[in-house]
Design a protein around this motif. Structure first.
Motif, PDB file in Angstrom:
ATOM      1  N   LEU A  56     -17.493   5.980   5.156  1.00  7.34           N
ATOM      2  CA  LEU A  56     -17.783   4.637   5.664  1.00  7.34           C
ATOM      3  C   LEU A  56     -18.221   4.629   7.131  1.00  7.34           C
ATOM      4  O   LEU A  56     -18.690   3.611   7.634  1.00  7.34           O
ATOM      5  CB  LEU A  56     -16.544   3.747   5.506  1.00  7.34           C
ATOM      6  N   LYS A  57     -18.097   5.759   7.795  1.00  4.64           N
ATOM      7  CA  LYS A  57     -18.390   5.843   9.228  1.00  4.64           C
ATOM      8  C   LYS A  57     -19.778   5.311   9.580  1.00  4.64           C
ATOM      9  O   LYS A  57     -19.951   4.581  10.559  1.00  4.64           O
ATOM     10  CB  LYS A  57     -18.240   7.290   9.693  1.00  4.64           C
ATOM     11  N   GLU A  58     -20.765   5.636   8.764  1.00  7.66           N
ATOM     12  CA  GLU A  58     -22.143   5.252   9.086  1.00  7.66           C
ATOM     13  C   GLU A  58     -22.379   3.747   9.031  1.00  7.66           C
ATOM     14  O   GLU A  58     -23.377   3.250   9.563  1.00  7.66           O
ATOM     15  CB  GLU A  58     -23.121   5.951   8.134  1.00  7.66           C
ATOM     16  N   PHE A  59     -21.460   3.002   8.387  1.00  6.17           N
ATOM     17  CA  PHE A  59     -21.652   1.565   8.235  1.00  6.17           C
ATOM     18  C   PHE A  59     -20.950   0.739   9.315  1.00  6.17           C
ATOM     19  O   PHE A  59     -21.023  -0.488   9.315  1.00  6.17           O
ATOM     20  CB  PHE A  59     -21.169   1.117   6.852  1.00  6.17           C
ATOM     21  N   ILE A  60     -20.269   1.414  10.233  1.00 10.68           N
ATOM     22  CA  ILE A  60     -19.596   0.715  11.329  1.00 10.68           C
ATOM     23  C   ILE A  60     -20.658   0.129  12.265  1.00 10.68           C
ATOM     24  O   ILE A  60     -21.622   0.810  12.612  1.00 10.68           O
ATOM     25  CB  ILE A  60     -18.686   1.685  12.113  1.00 10.68           C
ATOM     26  N   PRO A  61     -20.526  -1.143  12.672  1.00 14.07           N
ATOM     27  CA  PRO A  61     -21.514  -1.760  13.573  1.00 14.07           C
ATOM     28  C   PRO A  61     -21.638  -0.996  14.890  1.00 14.07           C
ATOM     29  O   PRO A  61     -20.676  -0.360  15.345  1.00 14.07           O
ATOM     30  CB  PRO A  61     -20.940  -3.169  13.811  1.00 14.07           C
ATOM     31  N   ALA A  75       0.836  -1.202   0.000  1.00 13.67           N
ATOM     32  CA  ALA A  75       0.000   0.000   0.000  1.00 13.67           C
ATOM     33  C   ALA A  75       0.872   1.253   0.000  1.00 13.67           C
ATOM     34  O   ALA A  75       1.793   1.375   0.806  1.00 13.67           O
ATOM     35  CB  ALA A  75      -0.918  -0.004   1.214  1.00 13.67           C
ATOM     36  N   HIS A  76       0.573   2.201  -0.894  1.00 16.37           N
ATOM     37  CA  HIS A  76       1.351   3.439  -0.910  1.00 16.37           C
ATOM     38  C   HIS A  76       0.746   4.492   0.008  1.00 16.37           C
ATOM     39  O   HIS A  76       1.373   5.503   0.298  1.00 16.37           O
ATOM     40  CB  HIS A  76       1.500   3.984  -2.336  1.00 16.37           C
ATOM     41  N   GLU A  77      -0.494   4.229   0.492  1.00 11.64           N
ATOM     42  CA  GLU A  77      -1.097   5.116   1.476  1.00 11.64           C
ATOM     43  C   GLU A  77      -2.120   4.317   2.284  1.00 11.64           C
ATOM     44  O   GLU A  77      -2.721   3.361   1.785  1.00 11.64           O
ATOM     45  CB  GLU A  77      -1.759   6.325   0.804  1.00 11.64           C
ATOM     46  N   ALA A  78      -2.319   4.710   3.546  1.00 13.80           N
ATOM     47  CA  ALA A  78      -3.254   3.986   4.413  1.00 13.80           C
ATOM     48  C   ALA A  78      -3.695   4.900   5.549  1.00 13.80           C
ATOM     49  O   ALA A  78      -3.044   5.907   5.856  1.00 13.80           O
ATOM     50  CB  ALA A  78      -2.605   2.723   4.964  1.00 13.80           C
ATOM     51  N   ILE A  79      -4.829   4.524   6.167  1.00 11.76           N
ATOM     52  CA  ILE A  79      -5.339   5.301   7.298  1.00 11.76           C
ATOM     53  C   ILE A  79      -6.150   4.380   8.213  1.00 11.76           C
ATOM     54  O   ILE A  79      -6.810   3.449   7.740  1.00 11.76           O
ATOM     55  CB  ILE A  79      -6.217   6.481   6.803  1.00 11.76           C
ATOM     56  N   GLU A  80      -6.079   4.616   9.525  1.00 16.62           N
ATOM     57  CA  GLU A  80      -6.855   3.848  10.487  1.00 16.62           C
ATOM     58  C   GLU A  80      -8.292   4.381  10.540  1.00 16.62           C
ATOM     59  O   GLU A  80      -8.515   5.587  10.401  1.00 16.62           O
ATOM     60  CB  GLU A  80      -6.249   3.947  11.892  1.00 16.62           C
ATOM     61  N   ILE A  81      -9.256   3.455  10.715  1.00 13.71           N
ATOM     62  CA  ILE A  81     -10.663   3.859  10.859  1.00 13.71           C
ATOM     63  C   ILE A  81     -11.111   3.710  12.312  1.00 13.71           C
ATOM     64  O   ILE A  81     -11.650   4.636  12.895  1.00 13.71           O
ATOM     65  CB  ILE A  81     -11.589   3.003   9.962  1.00 13.71           C
ATOM     66  N   VAL A  82     -10.920   2.524  12.874  1.00 17.02           N
ATOM     67  CA  VAL A  82     -11.272   2.299  14.276  1.00 17.02           C
ATOM     68  C   VAL A  82     -10.142   1.551  14.977  1.00 17.02           C
ATOM     69  O   VAL A  82      -9.378   0.819  14.338  1.00 17.02           O
ATOM     70  CB  VAL A  82     -12.591   1.495  14.446  1.00 17.02           C
ATOM     71  N   GLU A  83     -10.048   1.749  16.283  1.00 16.68           N
ATOM     72  CA  GLU A  83      -9.142   0.972  17.130  1.00 16.68           C
ATOM     73  C   GLU A  83      -9.983   0.313  18.202  1.00 16.68           C
ATOM     74  O   GLU A  83     -10.555   0.993  19.057  1.00 16.68           O
ATOM     75  CB  GLU A  83      -8.061   1.842  17.764  1.00 16.68           C
ATOM     76  N   THR A 125     -16.471  -5.428  12.119  1.00 19.26           N
ATOM     77  CA  THR A 125     -16.416  -4.117  11.460  1.00 19.26           C
ATOM     78  C   THR A 125     -15.953  -4.267  10.016  1.00 19.26           C
ATOM     79  O   THR A 125     -16.531  -3.668   9.098  1.00 19.26           O
ATOM     80  CB  THR A 125     -15.478  -3.168  12.224  1.00 19.26           C
ATOM     81  N   GLU A 126     -14.937  -5.102   9.822  1.00 23.74           N
ATOM     82  CA  GLU A 126     -14.456  -5.341   8.455  1.00 23.74           C
ATOM     83  C   GLU A 126     -15.560  -5.957   7.590  1.00 23.74           C
ATOM     84  O   GLU A 126     -15.766  -5.554   6.438  1.00 23.74           O
ATOM     85  CB  GLU A 126     -13.236  -6.261   8.473  1.00 23.74           C
ATOM     86  N   VAL A 127     -16.277  -6.932   8.130  1.00 26.35           N
ATOM     87  CA  VAL A 127     -17.360  -7.584   7.388  1.00 26.35           C
ATOM     88  C   VAL A 127     -18.408  -6.553   6.965  1.00 26.35           C
ATOM     89  O   VAL A 127     -18.894  -6.561   5.828  1.00 26.35           O
ATOM     90  CB  VAL A 127     -18.007  -8.700   8.226  1.00 26.35           C
ATOM     91  N   ALA A 128     -18.741  -5.643   7.871  1.00 31.50           N
ATOM     92  CA  ALA A 128     -19.745  -4.623   7.563  1.00 31.50           C
ATOM     93  C   ALA A 128     -19.244  -3.656   6.486  1.00 31.50           C
ATOM     94  O   ALA A 128     -19.986  -3.309   5.557  1.00 31.50           O
ATOM     95  CB  ALA A 128     -20.111  -3.857   8.828  1.00 31.50           C
ATOM     96  N   LEU A 129     -17.987  -3.253   6.586  1.00 33.22           N
ATOM     97  CA  LEU A 129     -17.468  -2.250   5.657  1.00 33.22           C
ATOM     98  C   LEU A 129     -17.185  -2.807   4.272  1.00 33.22           C
ATOM     99  O   LEU A 129     -17.267  -2.083   3.276  1.00 33.22           O
ATOM    100  CB  LEU A 129     -16.198  -1.602   6.232  1.00 33.22           C
ATOM    101  N   PHE A 152     -14.453   4.661  16.774  1.00 29.82           N
ATOM    102  CA  PHE A 152     -14.105   5.382  15.541  1.00 29.82           C
ATOM    103  C   PHE A 152     -13.035   6.432  15.833  1.00 29.82           C
ATOM    104  O   PHE A 152     -13.096   7.151  16.831  1.00 29.82           O
ATOM    105  CB  PHE A 152     -15.354   6.051  14.961  1.00 29.82           C
ATOM    106  N   ILE A 153     -12.036   6.519  14.958  1.00 34.79           N
ATOM    107  CA  ILE A 153     -10.947   7.491  15.117  1.00 34.79           C
ATOM    108  C   ILE A 153     -11.323   8.759  14.357  1.00 34.79           C
ATOM    109  O   ILE A 153     -11.388   8.757  13.115  1.00 34.79           O
ATOM    110  CB  ILE A 153      -9.614   6.911  14.600  1.00 34.79           C
ATOM    111  N   GLU A 154     -11.578   9.830  15.085  1.00 39.53           N
ATOM    112  CA  GLU A 154     -12.096  11.055  14.479  1.00 39.53           C
ATOM    113  C   GLU A 154     -11.041  11.839  13.688  1.00 39.53           C
ATOM    114  O   GLU A 154     -11.306  12.305  12.594  1.00 39.53           O
ATOM    115  CB  GLU A 154     -12.675  11.968  15.576  1.00 39.53           C
ATOM    116  N   ASN A 155      -9.879  11.997  14.279  1.00 37.44           N
ATOM    117  CA  ASN A 155      -8.889  12.884  13.664  1.00 37.44           C
ATOM    118  C   ASN A 155      -7.547  12.180  13.475  1.00 37.44           C
ATOM    119  O   ASN A 155      -6.820  11.961  14.434  1.00 37.44           O
ATOM    120  CB  ASN A 155      -8.696  14.135  14.539  1.00 37.44           C
ATOM    121  N   ASN A 156      -7.259  11.811  12.258  1.00 34.89           N
ATOM    122  CA  ASN A 156      -5.934  11.293  11.916  1.00 34.89           C
ATOM    123  C   ASN A 156      -5.701  11.531  10.436  1.00 34.89           C
ATOM    124  O   ASN A 156      -6.616  11.920   9.698  1.00 34.89           O
ATOM    125  CB  ASN A 156      -5.770   9.820  12.292  1.00 34.89           C
TER     126      ASN A 156
END
Length: 263
Positions: free
Chosen positions: A186-191, A134-142, A152-156, A198-202
């Protein structure tokens, strides 16, 4: 020089340009230093990464019996949503499963050939992204355990890919996208069970691979069918060695093969 050992996935160091290391038991090779040099790969035999016996590799570097018995090849490895250690339920070895599953996990978006969702243990960031090319990536939830990451992965993945096109990744046939916008979309689809994590700011993490020439039509090297191969190494991306003649070799998918490398 000739080096010999059992293949395991290359270790990486996150630097301005990713550094790759191959552990050959008695030798430790910095693959970056071999770029633009001719090397020969030869298949010698098999060695199961679990039992250490000379047995044909079945999957993930394990012989068939170990693959179906060792706790680090349980179904929950590939399908985190099947994790049950948080319920005190054993799959193969509850102590091992608790150690791995009951620790912080990250659900992320990575862009290698396309935007995809994935799961990894927090301690594996950014190694997991590097391994995927991957040349770029970002965290969604921890989240605090593997099960929550899995559901969460299954839902997204109903709304975004969960696989990498390895050919596109190796050809560098990619486009930069705004992963922050994807994360918000994708935030709205998180279980419900994971919404609070959810990680708000990164921001995005950007990764630079040591590749001097990308293949237009990558062709995969099978060392079992072609026991010896010689070529000029021109780059490393993900867990692939890239050669000047557009041959590529996936170290990760060949774990458990004993090979000799001549430089």
């Amino acid at each position: 020089m000739i080096y010999q050992g059992v293949l395991k996935k290359m270790m990486t160091e996150n630097a301005e340009e990713i550094q790759y290391y191959l552990d050959m038991k008695t030798d430790f090779l910095n693959m970056n230093q071999l770029i633009n040099k001719e090397i020969s790969l030869s298949f010698v035999t098999y060695e199961c990464l679990n039992c250490g016996l000379e047995k044909t590799i079945y999957r993930q570097g394990f012989c068939k019996s170990c693959f179906f018995e060792t706790p680090n090849a349980g179904d929950w490895i590939m399908k985190p949503e099947l994790s049950k250690a948080h319920l005190d339920v054993e799959d193969r070895d509850l102590a091992y499963e608790k150690k791995v599953q009951l620790q912080p996990h990250i659900v992320y978006l990575a862009n290698s050939s396309n935007v995809k969702v994935g799961v990894t243990r927090k301690q594996q960031v950014p190694t997991r992204w590097i391994d995927q090319g991957a040349h770029e990536a970002i965290e969604i939830v921890e989240v605090p355990n593997r099960y929550l990451a899995g559901i969460t992965e299954v839902a997204l993945k109903e709304h975004v890919a969960d696989k990498t096109n390895w050919r596109k990744m190796l050809k560098n046939d990619i486009e930069d996208v705004n992963l922050v916008e994807w994360r918000e979309k994708l935030k709205e689809f998180i279980p419900e069970e994971a919404k609070e994590y959810f990680i708000e700011n990164n921001s995005e993490t950007n990764i630079n691979f040591p590749v001097r020439k990308y293949p237009a039509k990558p062709k995969s090297l099978n060392l079992i069918k072609t026991p010896k191969y010689t070529g000029k190494l021109v780059g490393v991306k993900g867990q692939y060695l890239i050669f000047d003649d557009e041959t590529v070799f996936n170290v990760r998918s060949n774990e458990g093969l004993v090979v000799s490398i001549e430089v």
